[in-house]
Design an enzyme around this catalytic site. Structure first.
Site, PDB file in Angstrom:
ATOM      1  N   SER A   1       0.544  -1.015   0.140  1.00 61.15           N
ATOM      2  CA  SER A   1      -0.055  -0.254  -0.020  1.00 61.15           C
ATOM      3  C   SER A   1       0.585   1.355  -0.323  1.00 61.15           C
ATOM      4  O   SER A   1       1.675   1.188   0.213  1.00 61.15           O
ATOM      5  CB  SER A   1      -0.724   0.222   1.421  1.00 61.15           C
ATOM      6  OG  SER A   1      -1.411   1.131   1.141  1.00 61.15           O
TER       7      SER A   1
ATOM      8  N   TYR B   1      -3.350  -0.681  10.353  1.00 63.49           N
ATOM      9  CA  TYR B   1      -3.149  -1.667   8.739  1.00 63.49           C
ATOM     10  C   TYR B   1      -1.392  -0.951   8.701  1.00 63.49           C
ATOM     11  O   TYR B   1      -0.598  -1.100   8.288  1.00 63.49           O
ATOM     12  CB  TYR B   1      -4.478  -0.391   8.447  1.00 63.49           C
ATOM     13  CG  TYR B   1      -4.153  -0.913   6.698  1.00 63.49           C
ATOM     14  CD1 TYR B   1      -4.553  -1.778   6.636  1.00 63.49           C
ATOM     15  CD2 TYR B   1      -3.786   0.455   5.964  1.00 63.49           C
ATOM     16  CE1 TYR B   1      -4.820  -2.480   4.967  1.00 63.49           C
ATOM     17  CE2 TYR B   1      -3.840   0.040   4.400  1.00 63.49           C
ATOM     18  CZ  TYR B   1      -4.238  -0.755   4.393  1.00 63.49           C
ATOM     19  OH  TYR B   1      -4.083  -1.221   2.944  1.00 63.49           O
TER      20      TYR B   1
END
Length: 678
Positions: free
Chosen positions: A555, A568
């Site tokens: 990400s 996350y």
């Protein structure tokens, strides 16, 4: 509008071809004769409709038929130059085509056009080939069928065989068909129904005779040392051996594998006559064109250790290649096509099962099915006589036939990922699904791995079913589940080439609201999960020895610090560094490890649909429905990142253009300056 006789022909072909007792996949052909209007003159002319080259009876459609003018085709008899030059006749069929002609005529076209019957079937039934390969085939044919079926000695398919069958029918007016020595059967009739009935009568009568007269142990006694292992142990050993065997079968060209432990295979592998019969090889041209002239047989007991089996397989592979080269050298002539590869396409492991290989999954599966046909043929022939296939020199003439070589050259170029096996986690939705679909579209076979097995199977079916994709259940945070999922993949496709760590989830919370459970869940799935998948995959890839690719879908958050996202983003940063660490460690094995860093992908995302989208929208003070546009507007290119955008990047990394790249992270974020790599 479909011609009535064409409709009858297609229906008959589909019925005959859909039952494996009648013929093998893509084996045999059927035809009908009738009249049709010449599109240029409007006159009625006699034509032949016949299954074209490379088609399959069971799935035949009108587009798969070749249509030829009978007057032109039958006139070719007067110009036939003889058996030494009969290959020239195949090219002449192109000048006999009616209208636009349809599919390319097959090598068996002559037997259909020259035989004086309105409807003709040529099939490869196991029972018929058992008679055709029996040592006393002519006598058996007379005993089983009387005057209704005539024996024709082996002849390579072509124009002369068509003349032979035509002559046989003229000389035997009561006959309904013939046994083609070493090959199969041909039957005929005045109507489509009659031809089909005659074909089935020959097949069923041959099988009934075999059933009634076969010796109780056609393969000899069962050898206890080669008895089947218990099912669970058998599957474990097959999964452990598969990558090694695939590497041996892929020395000359990439291969996909197929495995079967069908009870008939296991019985043959445990039999007294295994090695002697395997050495004789297959007989029907369709069989050995798919399986090579003979298999590689592991000559160890079923309980041999994995290390013993691997070491012996490597020795046998070297011997097999030398033996195949000698076979080629014995029979090759100055104008023979070059050797196409000396690796086995069928590998038999007693107690475990059969591994078969091909350029794609369907080819690998069909090769295994053909060898099972050959086992059935050997069982039948040994039960009533002695198995006596055609001579090795004749097999070579078929395998390295100029017409077969021309057929292979007409095949389309392989797609970029042809023969690659991919394993994609979190592939039942969103980014993972897009990646699985893109890899399959580029030629790979794909294991759609997901926590939801039902959805994984649905996606696999939509991609194309078991010859292109399989759905497997996996909880990436469970080491045993990961090992099982990859074992299923290896058993389905023979090995592994591409692994995509995509499974993920997210909980958007500020630091003080993030619980230990929140932290553990996200790290278990992404950091630990990708570690477990990569570790198990690396075991397979290193054992296989063919290199490979491991991709992490990380990400932009792995390098970008944003609010309310501690668990996350930390897990994604862990994944990002795994890329670097594994690229450095696995490079000696030619395993490349790279990553993709997307921005938020809203469309189709399971993560966003499960609450992450609402949390992120709340963080940014916008409506959830506007989240995709919001992400797009904060990028340099002002474009929304879609699942397909990530799939494109993954394909680029595993495709043919970046073979010298490892340890790379590719941003797929439409330009987020704060996430630029440094």
């Amino acid at each position: 509008m479909t011609h009535p006789q064409v409709r009858e022909l297609i229906d008959r072909s589909n019925r005959l071809g859909s039952d494996p007792k009648n013929t093998n996949y893509a084996g045999g052909n059927a035809s009908a004769k009738g009249t049709s209007q010449d599109p240029a003159t409007g006159e009625e002319v006699e034509v032949l409709w016949v299954k074209g080259s490379g088609g399959d009876l069971g799935t035949l459609t009108e587009e798969g038929l070749a249509t030829l003018r009978l007057d032109r085709m039958q006139a070719m008899v007067t110009t036939y130059p003889g058996v030494e030059r009969e290959d020239e006749m195949q090219a002449r069929f192109d000048y006999c085509m009616h209208g636009r002609g349809g599919a390319a005529p097959s090598i068996d076209t002559a037997m259909h056009g020259l035989v004086d019957a309105a409807h003709v079937d040529h099939l490869h039934p196991d029972s018929g080939i058992a008679v055709a390969t029996a040592e006393d085939g002519p006598e058996l044919t007379k005993r089983i069928f009387g005057d209704k079926v005539v024996w024709i000695p082996w002849r390579r398919p072509g124009f002369q065989l068509g003349l032979d069958i035509a002559e046989t029918k003229r000389d035997h007016p009561d006959a309904v068909g013939c046994i083609l020595g070493g090959h199969g059967i041909t039957a005929w009739g005045d109507t489509s129904q009659e031809a089909e009935e005659h074909s089935l009568w020959i097949i069923d009568t041959a099988q009934a005779y075999i059933d009634a007269h076969s010796s109780p142990e056609p393969f000899g006694a069962q050898v206890p040392a080669r008895a089947p292992l218990p099912e669970a142990e058998r599957c474990r050993k097959a999964a452990a051996l598969a990558p090694v065997i695939r590497s041996l079968a892929a020395q000359d060209q990439p291969q996909v594998g197929h495995f079967t432990d069908d009870q008939r295979v296991l019985e043959f592998l445990a039999s007294e006559k295994l090695h002697s019969l395997a050495e004789l090889g297959t007989s029907c041209p369709d069989h050995f064109l798919r399986t090579k002239v003979k298999p590689l047989v592991l000559d160890l007991p079923a309980d041999a250790t994995l290390d013993e089996s691997v070491a012996r397989l490597r020795e046998l592979h070297s011997e097999y290649r030398a033996d195949y080269q000698a076979y080629y050298d014995r029979h090759a002539e100055q104008d023979s096509p070059a050797i196409r590869g000396a690796d086995p396409e069928i590998v038999l492991v007693p107690g475990v099962g059969m591994f078969s290989f091909g350029k794609d999954k369907q080819t690998a599966r069909v090769a295994g099915e053909f060898y099972l046909n050959a086992i059935n043929v050997m069982r039948g022939a040994e039960g009533i006589s002695r198995y006596a296939p055609i001579e090795e020199s004749e097999k070579f003439r078929i395998e390295y036939w100029a017409l077969e070589e021309a057929k292979l050259r007409r095949m389309p170029a392989p797609r970029p990922l042809a023969s690659k096996v991919a394993f994609v986690t979190g592939a039942a939705s969103g980014i993972g699904r897009a990646i699985a679909e893109r890899l399959a579209a580029e030629g790979a076979v794909v294991a759609v791995a997901d926590l939801n097995p039902e959805k994984a199977r649905e996606v696999a079916a939509e991609i194309g079913g078991p010859d292109r994709a399989v759905g497997v259940a996996v909880d990436v945070s469970d080491a045993e589940a990961v090992a099982t999922a990859l074992e299923e993949t290896v058993l389905a496709f023979g090995g592994l080439d591409i692994v995509v760590n995509n499974a993920g989830l997210s909980l958007s919370k500020p630091l003080l609201e993030t619980t230990e459970a929140d932290w553990d869940l996200q790290h278990d799935v992404m950091a630990k999960g990708s570690f477990l998948v990569s570790r198990e995959a690396a075991r397979i890839l290193t054992a296989q020895g063919l290199g490979g690719d491991i991709i992490y879908v990380s990400s932009k958050n792995s390098v970008f610090a944003g609010p309310n996202n501690i668990a996350y983003s930390a897990a994604k940063a862990d994944q990002a560094h795994q890329v670097r660490l594994l690229a450095a460690e696995l490079g000696d094995h030619q395993i490349r490890v790279n990553g993709v860093n997307p921005d938020g992908v809203v469309q189709g995302s399971g993560i966003f649909a499960s609450g992450w989208g609402a949390d992120r929208a709340k963080t940014y003070g916008i409506e959830e429905k506007d989240l995709g546009r919001f992400y797009a507007q904060r990028t340099i290119l002002k474009r929304e990142v879609l699942p397909q955008s990530v799939a494109d990047a993954v394909f680029t990394l595993v495709g043919p253009d970046l073979r010298h790249t490892t340890g790379l992270h590719v941003p797929v974020d439409a330009g987020v300056a704060a996430a630029f790599l440094r």
